[in-house]
Design a protein around this motif. Sequence first.
Motif, short mmCIF file in Angstrom:
data_model
loop_
_atom_site.label_atom_id
_atom_site.label_comp_id
_atom_site.label_asym_id
_atom_site.label_seq_id
_atom_site.Cartn_x
_atom_site.Cartn_y
_atom_site.Cartn_z
N ASP A 79 -6.81 -7.47 23.40
CA ASP A 79 -7.45 -6.14 23.00
C ASP A 79 -6.81 -5.63 21.47
O ASP A 79 -7.27 -4.04 20.67
N ALA A 80 -5.44 -6.38 21.33
CA ALA A 80 -5.24 -5.12 20.10
C ALA A 80 -5.62 -5.55 19.12
O ALA A 80 -5.62 -6.55 18.78
N LYS A 81 -5.72 -4.20 17.62
CA LYS A 81 -6.65 -4.20 17.01
C LYS A 81 -5.87 -3.61 16.00
O LYS A 81 -5.27 -2.02 15.99
N VAL A 82 -5.29 -4.07 14.40
CA VAL A 82 -5.38 -3.06 13.68
C VAL A 82 -6.14 -3.36 12.79
O VAL A 82 -6.80 -4.15 11.61
N ASP A 83 -6.35 -1.92 11.42
CA ASP A 83 -7.06 -2.33 10.66
C ASP A 83 -6.87 -2.78 9.20
O ASP A 83 -5.64 -3.20 9.14
N MET A 84 -7.93 -3.05 9.16
CA MET A 84 -7.67 -4.03 7.15
C MET A 84 -7.14 -3.20 7.22
O MET A 84 -6.72 -4.03 5.93
N ASN A 85 -7.08 -1.74 6.45
CA ASN A 85 -6.48 -0.62 5.58
C ASN A 85 -5.38 -0.91 5.74
O ASN A 85 -4.76 0.44 4.76
N ALA A 133 -4.59 2.66 5.41
CA ALA A 133 -5.68 4.13 3.87
C ALA A 133 -6.77 3.34 3.24
O ALA A 133 -5.76 1.48 2.40
N ILE A 134 -7.34 3.83 2.25
CA ILE A 134 -8.31 3.04 1.46
C ILE A 134 -6.62 2.82 0.34
O ILE A 134 -6.03 3.20 -0.31
N ARG A 135 -6.90 1.19 -0.49
CA ARG A 135 -5.68 0.72 -0.73
C ARG A 135 -5.85 1.35 -1.96
O ARG A 135 -6.66 1.35 -2.71
N THR A 136 -4.42 2.05 -2.18
CA THR A 136 -4.16 2.51 -3.93
C THR A 136 -2.20 1.57 -3.92
O THR A 136 -1.86 2.38 -2.86
N HIS A 137 -1.97 1.55 -4.94
CA HIS A 137 -0.45 1.33 -4.69
C HIS A 137 0.18 2.84 -4.73
O HIS A 137 1.57 2.65 -3.57
N GLU A 138 0.18 3.48 -5.11
CA GLU A 138 0.74 4.83 -4.65
C GLU A 138 1.21 5.30 -2.95
O GLU A 138 -0.38 4.79 -2.51
N PHE A 139 1.37 6.01 -2.45
CA PHE A 139 1.66 6.41 -1.05
C PHE A 139 0.53 7.16 -1.02
O PHE A 139 -0.18 8.10 -2.14
N PRO A 140 -0.67 6.64 0.21
CA PRO A 140 -1.69 8.30 0.37
C PRO A 140 -1.61 9.79 0.01
O PRO A 140 0.00 10.43 0.23
N THR A 141 -2.26 10.50 -0.65
CA THR A 141 -2.56 11.63 -0.84
C THR A 141 -2.81 12.66 0.72
O THR A 141 -2.48 13.07 0.82
N SER A 142 -3.79 11.59 1.33
CA SER A 142 -3.87 11.65 3.37
C SER A 142 -3.12 12.24 3.89
O SER A 142 -2.97 10.36 3.95
N LYS A 143 -3.09 12.77 4.58
CA LYS A 143 -2.34 12.26 5.69
C LYS A 143 -2.40 10.69 6.42
O LYS A 143 -3.68 10.76 6.52
N THR A 144 -1.75 9.93 7.01
CA THR A 144 -1.58 8.84 7.69
C THR A 144 -0.54 8.23 7.80
O THR A 144 0.76 9.14 7.87
N GLU A 145 -0.98 7.97 9.29
CA GLU A 145 -0.14 8.36 10.59
C GLU A 145 1.03 6.44 10.21
O GLU A 145 -0.14 5.62 10.29
N PRO A 146 1.97 6.30 10.32
CA PRO A 146 2.26 5.35 10.57
C PRO A 146 2.18 4.09 11.79
O PRO A 146 2.19 5.23 12.59
N VAL A 147 2.18 2.56 12.00
CA VAL A 147 1.37 1.76 12.22
C VAL A 147 3.00 1.48 12.94
O VAL A 147 3.39 0.53 12.40
N PHE A 148 3.28 1.39 14.20
CA PHE A 148 4.13 0.51 14.85
C PHE A 148 3.04 -0.49 15.87
O PHE A 148 2.44 0.13 16.40
N THR A 149 3.72 -1.67 16.19
CA THR A 149 3.31 -2.77 16.97
C THR A 149 4.67 -3.64 16.84
O THR A 149 5.94 -3.98 16.67
N ALA A 150 4.36 -4.67 18.32
CA ALA A 150 5.46 -5.27 18.57
C ALA A 150 4.36 -6.17 19.75
O ALA A 150 3.75 -5.73 20.69
N PHE A 151 5.75 -7.03 19.79
CA PHE A 151 5.42 -8.45 20.78
C PHE A 151 6.36 -9.09 21.30
O PHE A 151 7.54 -9.07 20.23
N THR A 152 6.47 -10.12 22.12
CA THR A 152 7.51 -10.65 22.79
C THR A 152 7.57 -11.83 22.53
O THR A 152 6.39 -12.60 21.96
N ALA A 153 8.40 -12.89 22.66
CA ALA A 153 8.13 -13.48 22.59
C ALA A 153 9.38 -15.00 23.01
O ALA A 153 10.90 -14.28 23.21
N ASN A 154 9.11 -16.02 23.95
CA ASN A 154 10.28 -16.95 24.83
C ASN A 154 11.56 -17.95 23.63
O ASN A 154 10.24 -18.27 22.62
#
Length: 285
Positions: free
Chosen positions: A15-21, A97-118
């Motif tokens: 069910d995990a999804k991350v935005d293409m942007n 955020a919409i793809r631009t090299h500079e940082f996004p000008t609008s408020k963008t929340e960092p995305v935290f993801t994690a997984f485990t492996a044996n």
Amino acid sequence: MEKVIINDQIVNRIDAKVDMNDRGYHFGDGIYEVIRVFNGVLFAAEEHLERLFKSAKKVNIDIPYSKDKIINLVNTLVELNDVETGIVYFQITRGSAIRTHEFPTSKTEPVFTAFTANVEVPEKELEKGVEVITTEDVRWLRCEIKSLNLLPNVLAKQEAAEKNCYEAIFHRDEIVTEASSSNVFIVKNGVVITHPVTSQILNGITRQVVLNLCEENSIRFTKKKYSVLDLMTADEVFITSTTADVMPVIKIDNTVIGTGAPGSVTRNLQSLFREKANKDTKLVV
């Protein structure tokens, strides 16, 4: 069903999804850590989190969670996935955020993801030692940041794999820096030598543990630059990383190191490292 972390939620992997942007996909605009798990317990977790927050500060990512929050999430994930011996991988990107090299000008929340492996301890390699290659260090000059930009490391590791070798050791202007996914140590006349902490290397957590063990056990060591020639003529060579522990190197570019077998200093540090891991994670020796 396997669980993963998306931001502050633990969900089924399917069910995990991350935005293409997400800027992690576009630019590698993010940072990451990998923590070892022994007997279901995180090893050196605080040190990894400290480095994560340092990396975040250097790339101007404001991590929206406290260290305690992340540790609690990760510990829960390890327990839910029933990981005994393995790793936890987690990363934080600048967000979507919409793809631009500079940082996004609008408020963008960092995305935290994690997984485990044996991931098992590489006992066979630790016992016999491994063969490695050398290659030119063509990475950027901010290697102290554990960023997602790892393509040069990937290419070097692939070159090693194609030559049936375990790792690729980097050198810049004939000075050894580190390896594609590990730190490098040499031993000469009983003295452990490794590259000093600069922007040209990542200050590995296992590296730090090993240097602390040297200090605590009166094993002579120094942090200084050394050449490819020093590497090839060392009495002993070993590499360290979260998944490799203290790994002896017995051959480099077809040149046999020392006697062609793991040396006494390396063996001693392997033993001391395992004792510490056993103690810190309450393993039964």
